[in-house]
Write an enzyme that holds these catalytic residues in place. Structure first.
Site, PDB file in Angstrom:
ATOM      1  N   ARG A 150       0.820  -1.211   0.000  1.00 11.21           N
ATOM      2  CA  ARG A 150       0.000   0.000   0.000  1.00 11.21           C
ATOM      3  C   ARG A 150       0.854   1.261   0.000  1.00 11.21           C
ATOM      4  O   ARG A 150       0.449   2.280  -0.555  1.00 11.21           O
ATOM      5  CB  ARG A 150      -0.944  -0.003   1.193  1.00 11.21           C
ATOM      6  CG  ARG A 150      -2.052  -1.003   0.983  1.00 11.21           C
ATOM      7  CD  ARG A 150      -3.047  -0.974   2.084  1.00 11.21           C
ATOM      8  NE  ARG A 150      -4.200  -1.769   1.701  1.00 11.21           N
ATOM      9  CZ  ARG A 150      -5.141  -2.164   2.535  1.00 11.21           C
ATOM     10  NH1 ARG A 150      -5.071  -1.826   3.806  1.00 11.21           N
ATOM     11  NH2 ARG A 150      -6.154  -2.871   2.112  1.00 11.21           N
ATOM     12  N   LYS A 196     -21.479 -15.706   0.546  1.00  9.28           N
ATOM     13  CA  LYS A 196     -22.916 -15.544   0.790  1.00  9.28           C
ATOM     14  C   LYS A 196     -23.607 -14.693  -0.260  1.00  9.28           C
ATOM     15  O   LYS A 196     -23.047 -13.698  -0.711  1.00  9.28           O
ATOM     16  CB  LYS A 196     -23.100 -14.842   2.124  1.00  9.28           C
ATOM     17  CG  LYS A 196     -22.859 -15.704   3.331  1.00  9.28           C
ATOM     18  CD  LYS A 196     -23.469 -14.966   4.487  1.00  9.28           C
ATOM     19  CE  LYS A 196     -23.099 -15.484   5.837  1.00  9.28           C
ATOM     20  NZ  LYS A 196     -23.426 -14.457   6.842  1.00  9.28           N
ATOM     21  N   GLY A 209     -11.832  -8.108  -1.827  1.00 10.32           N
ATOM     22  CA  GLY A 209     -10.560  -8.438  -1.194  1.00 10.32           C
ATOM     23  C   GLY A 209     -10.078  -9.845  -1.489  1.00 10.32           C
ATOM     24  O   GLY A 209      -8.913 -10.060  -1.830  1.00 10.32           O
ATOM     25  N   GLY A 244     -14.267  -3.325   0.346  1.00  8.81           N
ATOM     26  CA  GLY A 244     -15.599  -2.790   0.637  1.00  8.81           C
ATOM     27  C   GLY A 244     -15.970  -1.651  -0.297  1.00  8.81           C
ATOM     28  O   GLY A 244     -17.101  -1.568  -0.785  1.00  8.81           O
TER      29      GLY A 244
END
Ligand code: ADP
Ligand code: MG
Length: 394
Positions: free
Chosen positions: A35, A198, A351, A374
């Protein structure tokens, strides 16, 4: 189109840059500096163009308290090495204080400093206007470069832009170009691949994509909830019980929208959730009662890779199976390889999907791998991200 650092004159200006330096740490050491590396082009550009650079970021979850284990000092040290330049740093528990103001004021052109972890203040996540204003008072221009937190309206990601003109850095520019480009003006056919654990987590994404894509491919754990809505038994496979009806509705919606929807035709089953479990490849109608689906089967791999061959744009979110276990990584790997070989614009969001592509060593074969799990999902849902909304339009 959003303004970028190329659209403004930064020479001699104090430029406040929100980075995502939320790096993994172990006992005070940075275990992966990806990062930090990712932000270098923007930082170098600013320094080379005579800006006075003030960097800020969060790290971990200190929950509004100054905790030394969450200090950004190790990041300042690492960044100095990478830039081959002194990165000024003083650990100020309140993030902004007189010392920090003096440091910012006495920066010269081409010099850089890093603020302490903005989450040392609870006002950060509260998006407190006073805190945002004190951060903003350090600079004359705000540069958004933290996609991973762009879906949060925090003081350092959105609030500061109430007091400063805001432009994007190169990382944000690329995210908006590829994620936005895929949704707004995709090269067709546009194929989306959805997987992961999910259905519930991804319903808004699927609903938004159904309005945009030509083909929707479904794999991973969410497939079994769709199978249940079709009346199949699924053994002990992962099931999102509360969303069976919704899965059925999504199938109908796809049909109404004229979207070609592909579900697995065969699965790799296991008797336990273990890499060395006993396995069985079966058609989707014949999953044994005491086994669980762990990966898409070989016929499905063929079907999916065929559908990807003609694609102009591919957006992929969510692995096709439990790829963390080598025995059940084949489906995910085959899809990753199909993307790598494709001439389409390929965009990876999420991710775990990004981690899978990295694990297979195919990252550099993709057009874009989103840096925000996200945030990329919210983008694909069609939501406005507060940290992007504040950037001025061209
Ligand atoms: P992303 O982070 O890319 O959005 P998710 O977090 O939704 O993806 O899902 C990733 C997880 O889904 C992985 O940990 C993977 O093991 C799990 N998964 C995929 N297929 C299955 C399956 N058949 N059964 C159980 N878990 C699965
Ligand atoms: Mg995930």
């Amino acid at each position: 189109m959003k303004k970028t650092i190329r659209d403004v004159d930064v020479k001699g200006k104090r430029v406040l840059v929100r980075c995502d330096f939320n790096v993994p740490m172990q006992e005070g050491r940075i275990t992966d500096d990806n990062r930090i590396q990712a932000a270098l082009p923007t930082i170098r550009y600013l320094l080379d163009h005579g800006a006075r650079v003030i960097l800020m970021s969060h790290l971990g979850r200190p929950k509004g308290e100054a905790k030394s284990e969450f200090s950004l000092e190790p990041v300042a040290v690492r960044l100095s090495q990478l830039l081959e330049k002194d990165v000024q740093f003083r650990s100020c528990p309140t993030v902004v204080c007189d010392t920090i103001k003096e440091m910012a004021d006495s920066l010269k052109d081409g010099e850089v400093m890093l603020l302490e972890n903005v989450r040392f203040r609870k006002e950060e996540t509260d998006n407190d206007p006073e805190f945002a204003r004190s951060l903003a008072s350090l600079g004359e221009l705000f540069v958004q470069e933290a996609f991973g937190t762009a879906h949060r309206a925090h003081a350092s990601t959105a609030g500061v832009a109430d007091y400063l003109p805001a432009v994007s850095g190169f990382l944000i520019e690329k995210e908006v170009k590829f994620l936005g480009g895929a949704l707004e003006d995709p090269e067709r056919p546009f194929v989306a691949i959805m997987g992961g654990a999910k259905v519930g987590d991804k319903i808004p994404v699927i609903e938004n994509l159904l309005k945009k894509v030509d083909t929707l491919i479904i794999g991973g754990g969410m497939a079994y909830t769709f199978f249940r809505s079709m009346g199949f038994t699924i053994g002990t496979s992962i099931l999102d019980e509360g969303n069976i009806d919704l899965a059925g509705k999504l199938l109908k919606k796809a049909e109404e929208a004229g979207v070609k929807l592909l579900l697995p035709v065969d699965v790799v089953c296991a008797d336990r959730f273990e890499n060395d479990a006993r396995t069985l490849i079966t058609d989707r109608e014949n999953i044994p009662d005491d086994m669980m689906g762990m990966d898409i089967g070989p016929k499905t791999v063929e079907l999916y890779t065929e559908a990807l061959k003609t694609a102009g744009t591919i957006v992929w979110n969510g692995p096709m199976g439990v790829f963390e276990m080598p025995a059940f990584a084949k489906g995910t790997k085959a899809v990753a390889e199909a993307l790598a070989e494709s001439d389409a614009v390929t965009v990876i969001g999420g991710g775990d999907s990004a981690a899978a592509v990295e694990q297979f060593g195919l990252a550099d074969k993709m057009s874009h791998i989103s840096t925000g799990g996200g945030a990329s999902l919210e983008f694909l849902e069609g939501k406005t991200l507060p940290g992007i909304a504040v950037i001025e339009d061209k």
